[in-house]
Enzyme design. Structure first.
Site, PDB file in Angstrom:
ATOM      1  N   TYR A 239       0.820  -1.210   0.000  1.00 13.56           N
ATOM      2  CA  TYR A 239       0.000   0.000   0.000  1.00 13.56           C
ATOM      3  C   TYR A 239       0.853   1.259   0.000  1.00 13.56           C
ATOM      4  O   TYR A 239       1.995   1.277   0.418  1.00 13.56           O
ATOM      5  CB  TYR A 239      -0.928   0.007   1.210  1.00 13.56           C
ATOM      6  CG  TYR A 239      -0.231   0.403   2.492  1.00 13.56           C
ATOM      7  CD1 TYR A 239       0.393  -0.547   3.280  1.00 13.56           C
ATOM      8  CD2 TYR A 239      -0.187   1.731   2.880  1.00 13.56           C
ATOM      9  CE1 TYR A 239       1.048  -0.179   4.431  1.00 13.56           C
ATOM     10  CE2 TYR A 239       0.468   2.107   4.046  1.00 13.56           C
ATOM     11  CZ  TYR A 239       1.084   1.157   4.811  1.00 13.56           C
ATOM     12  OH  TYR A 239       1.738   1.537   5.943  1.00 13.56           O
TER      13      TYR A 239
ATOM     14  N   ASP B 136       5.316   4.995   6.871  1.00 11.05           N
ATOM     15  CA  ASP B 136       4.103   5.781   6.636  1.00 11.05           C
ATOM     16  C   ASP B 136       2.882   4.888   6.838  1.00 11.05           C
ATOM     17  O   ASP B 136       2.692   3.912   6.105  1.00 11.05           O
ATOM     18  CB  ASP B 136       4.145   6.310   5.189  1.00 11.05           C
ATOM     19  CG  ASP B 136       3.075   7.349   4.906  1.00 11.05           C
ATOM     20  OD1 ASP B 136       2.147   7.479   5.713  1.00 11.05           O
ATOM     21  OD2 ASP B 136       3.186   8.029   3.862  1.00 11.05           O
TER      22      ASP B 136
ATOM     23  N   HIS C 194      -0.135   6.030   6.594  1.00 13.12           N
ATOM     24  CA  HIS C 194      -1.099   6.546   5.624  1.00 13.12           C
ATOM     25  C   HIS C 194      -2.511   6.672   6.171  1.00 13.12           C
ATOM     26  O   HIS C 194      -3.480   6.243   5.532  1.00 13.12           O
ATOM     27  CB  HIS C 194      -1.081   5.676   4.361  1.00 13.12           C
ATOM     28  CG  HIS C 194      -0.803   6.482   3.136  1.00 13.12           C
ATOM     29  ND1 HIS C 194      -1.795   7.017   2.382  1.00 13.12           N
ATOM     30  CD2 HIS C 194       0.354   6.868   2.566  1.00 13.12           C
ATOM     31  CE1 HIS C 194      -1.249   7.693   1.384  1.00 13.12           C
ATOM     32  NE2 HIS C 194       0.058   7.626   1.478  1.00 13.12           N
TER      33      HIS C 194
ATOM     34  N   GLU D 295       4.785   8.044  10.269  1.00 11.29           N
ATOM     35  CA  GLU D 295       4.076   9.134   9.588  1.00 11.29           C
ATOM     36  C   GLU D 295       2.578   8.854   9.486  1.00 11.29           C
ATOM     37  O   GLU D 295       2.175   7.706   9.253  1.00 11.29           O
ATOM     38  CB  GLU D 295       4.682   9.251   8.173  1.00 11.29           C
ATOM     39  CG  GLU D 295       3.996  10.271   7.302  1.00 11.29           C
ATOM     40  CD  GLU D 295       4.559  10.242   5.880  1.00 11.29           C
ATOM     41  OE1 GLU D 295       5.648   9.669   5.658  1.00 11.29           O
ATOM     42  OE2 GLU D 295       3.880  10.777   4.995  1.00 11.29           O
TER      43      GLU D 295
ATOM     44  N   GLU E 120       1.008  16.021   5.468  1.00 11.70           N
ATOM     45  CA  GLU E 120       1.064  16.152   4.008  1.00 11.70           C
ATOM     46  C   GLU E 120      -0.278  16.567   3.413  1.00 11.70           C
ATOM     47  O   GLU E 120      -0.316  17.111   2.315  1.00 11.70           O
ATOM     48  CB  GLU E 120       1.597  14.875   3.348  1.00 11.70           C
ATOM     49  CG  GLU E 120       0.677  13.688   3.431  1.00 11.70           C
ATOM     50  CD  GLU E 120       1.260  12.439   2.791  1.00 11.70           C
ATOM     51  OE1 GLU E 120       2.424  12.132   3.048  1.00 11.70           O
ATOM     52  OE2 GLU E 120       0.534  11.786   2.023  1.00 11.70           O
TER      53      GLU E 120
ATOM     54  N   TRP F  24      -7.177   5.740   2.546  1.00 13.82           N
ATOM     55  CA  TRP F  24      -6.040   5.290   1.724  1.00 13.82           C
ATOM     56  C   TRP F  24      -4.762   5.939   2.179  1.00 13.82           C
ATOM     57  O   TRP F  24      -4.666   7.096   2.381  1.00 13.82           O
ATOM     58  CB  TRP F  24      -6.246   5.603   0.235  1.00 13.82           C
ATOM     59  CG  TRP F  24      -5.147   4.948  -0.546  1.00 13.82           C
ATOM     60  CD1 TRP F  24      -5.027   3.602  -0.843  1.00 13.82           C
ATOM     61  CD2 TRP F  24      -3.974   5.581  -1.072  1.00 13.82           C
ATOM     62  NE1 TRP F  24      -3.859   3.370  -1.521  1.00 13.82           N
ATOM     63  CE2 TRP F  24      -3.186   4.556  -1.668  1.00 13.82           C
ATOM     64  CE3 TRP F  24      -3.496   6.884  -1.068  1.00 13.82           C
ATOM     65  CZ2 TRP F  24      -1.950   4.805  -2.284  1.00 13.82           C
ATOM     66  CZ3 TRP F  24      -2.287   7.143  -1.689  1.00 13.82           C
ATOM     67  CH2 TRP F  24      -1.506   6.110  -2.296  1.00 13.82           C
TER      68      TRP F  24
HETATM   69  O1  KDG Z   1      -0.508  12.520  -3.567  1.00 17.94           O
HETATM   70  C1  KDG Z   1      -0.442  11.688  -2.450  1.00 17.94           C
HETATM   71  C2  KDG Z   1       0.935  11.074  -2.356  1.00 17.94           C
HETATM   72  O2  KDG Z   1       1.904  12.061  -2.514  1.00 17.94           O
HETATM   73  C3  KDG Z   1       1.122  10.404  -1.032  1.00 17.94           C
HETATM   74  O3  KDG Z   1       0.333   9.255  -1.000  1.00 17.94           O
HETATM   75  C4  KDG Z   1       2.570  10.029  -0.826  1.00 17.94           C
HETATM   76  O4  KDG Z   1       2.162   9.508   1.468  1.00 17.94           O
HETATM   77  C5  KDG Z   1       2.928   9.878   0.608  1.00 17.94           C
HETATM   78  C6  KDG Z   1       4.287  10.234   1.009  1.00 17.94           C
HETATM   79  O5  KDG Z   1       4.540  10.196   2.203  1.00 17.94           O
HETATM   80  O6  KDG Z   1       5.079  10.557   0.143  1.00 17.94           O
HETATM   81 MG    MG Z   2       2.884  10.111   3.404  1.00 11.78          MG
END
Ligand code: KDG
Ligand code: MG
Length: 399
Positions: free
Chosen positions: A159, A207, A209, A233, A259, A399
């Protein structure tokens, strides 16, 4: 320095990028990145239909005033589309001002606070051998810090990585699967294996996410403590700042978030309460140099450092802006750096350097990036989406 031309350029060399190009009456040009992954054309319309008419005839030197005009003057504040558009204008104006001064932008921001910026890359693999190969490849490319993402037994894809982040031409979003319990069981073993293979020195990041509840995130942070992560993250959905109180109470694994944030107000509580260690905002999505610098100066009072977002969907223009800002501030932490493809590097001629695991924006006046309009014109916009996620019972998940 009166702005007499403003063009919004959309190009898709390896993926979609939106760039604002401003030209002054005396022939200076400035570039700003306005790329919002999967919603690019919303920012194009915002810029072309609403912002460009306000820019023509304005003094390009009035950066703060232009920022305030676009932010306050719209009445409708914040949000990713608005803030990406404002960011593009802001960076283009800083580019022009630094060119007019004959200096690389970091000099205007106060000069270099370090010799280069530590950057991390993305290693991933569906299983451990594939992941180890990816870590080794990143080390060969010079990375001295590495993000680890891995397949989870029972799930179809790894993922949150770039290869599933772009779609075929005119395709609809890819649907992925997710199982939080399987992920929480699997991840500590992955980090144990990576530490055993690569030793204790290498800074490792991960990450999540936005996929976990606060208590799940607390458990993950605790279970990863033996592996000394540089950061964990986006452990919980970023909208709820209070969630991080609970995570923080249970783990000393450093936390990074932001982010998907776009103003200082998204960070207000988590900075003041010291609930994070790194600010993940990108110049592109946080209102440009002018606004992200204010967020980072606020963070500095609490020993919170920068960890600017730098995936492949931040264009070379957005990356360059991040490098100048990162070089100048005192509280730089780390810079995410995913290399762009060869076609992208042809469209955007850049001056940054990558050496010994450190990035440097280079010494060209301005941000150091020029856009080849003819080359850009070869690659028209391609509709593309980020993937999305469903649990085994069909529920849509983060996601
Ligand atoms: O546009 C979304 C992506 O840049 C992101 O899913 C990437 O989580 C990400 C990251 O830490 O680079
Ligand atoms: Mg990220």
């Amino acid at each position: 320095m009166i702005i007499d031309r403003a063009e919004v350029i959309v190009t898709s060399p390896d993926r979609n990028f939106v760039t604002l190009k401003l030209t002054t009456g005396d022939g200076l040009t400035g570039l700003g990145d306005a790329t919002l992954n999967g919603r690019e054309l919303a920012v194009v319309a915002y810029l072309r239909d609403h912002v460009v008419p306000l820019l023509l005839g304005r003094d390009a030197g009035r950066i703060e005033d232009t920022w305030q005009l676009l932010y306050r003057g719209a009445y409708w504040r914040r949000g990713p589309v608005t803030m990406a558009a404002i960011a593009a204008v802001d960076v283009a104006l800083w580019d022009i001002k630094a060119k007019a001064a004959g200096m690389p932008l970091y000099q205007l921001l106060g000069g270099a606070s370090r010799t280069g910026l530590l950057a991390y890359g993305h290693a991933s693999g569906s299983d451990l051998p594939e992941l180890f190969d990816s870590v080794r490849r990143h080390r060969e490319l010079g990375y001295r810090a590495i993000r680890i993402q891995t397949g989870v037994p029972g799930l179809k894809v790894v993922y949150g990585i770039a290869s599933n982040g772009t779609a075929e031409a005119d395709a609809l979003p890819v649907e992925e699967d997710w199982d939080t319990r399987a992920y929480l069981r699997h991840l500590p073993a992955v980090f144990e294996a990576v530490r055993n293979e690569f030793g204790p020195e290498l800074p490792l990041l991960h990450d999540a996410h936005h996929r976990l509840t606060p208590i799940q995130a607390a458990r993950l942070g605790q279970s990863l403590e033996p592996y000394d992560l540089f950061w964990l993250e986006d452990c919980t959905p970023a909208e709820n700042q209070e969630a991080l109180r609970l995570v923080r109470r249970h783990t000393v694994t450093p936390l990074a978030i932001g982010e998907v944030f776009n103003t200082v107000f998204d960070y207000q509580q988590i900075i003041r309460e010291q609930l994070i260690d790194y600010v993940r905002g990108a110049v592109t999505h946080t209102g440009g140099i002018t606004h992200l610098r204010k967020v980072l100066d606020f963070a500095a009072q609490y020993q919170i450092k920068s960890g600017m977002h730098g995936p492949a969907d931040i264009s070379p223009v957005g990356m360059a802006a991040a490098l100048h800002l990162g070089l100048a501030i005192h509280n730089f932490g780390i810079q995410e750096y995913m290399m762009h493809g060869a076609r992208t590097d042809q469209v955007f001629q850049q001056s940054f350097t990558w050496s010994g695991g450190l990035l440097h924006p280079g010494e060209r006046p301005g941000i150091g990036v020029e856009l080849d309009v003819d080359e850009a014109g070869k690659y028209p916009y391609v509709r593309a989406y980020l993937p999305y996620n469903r649990l085994a019972d069909g529920t849509v998940h983060d996601w």
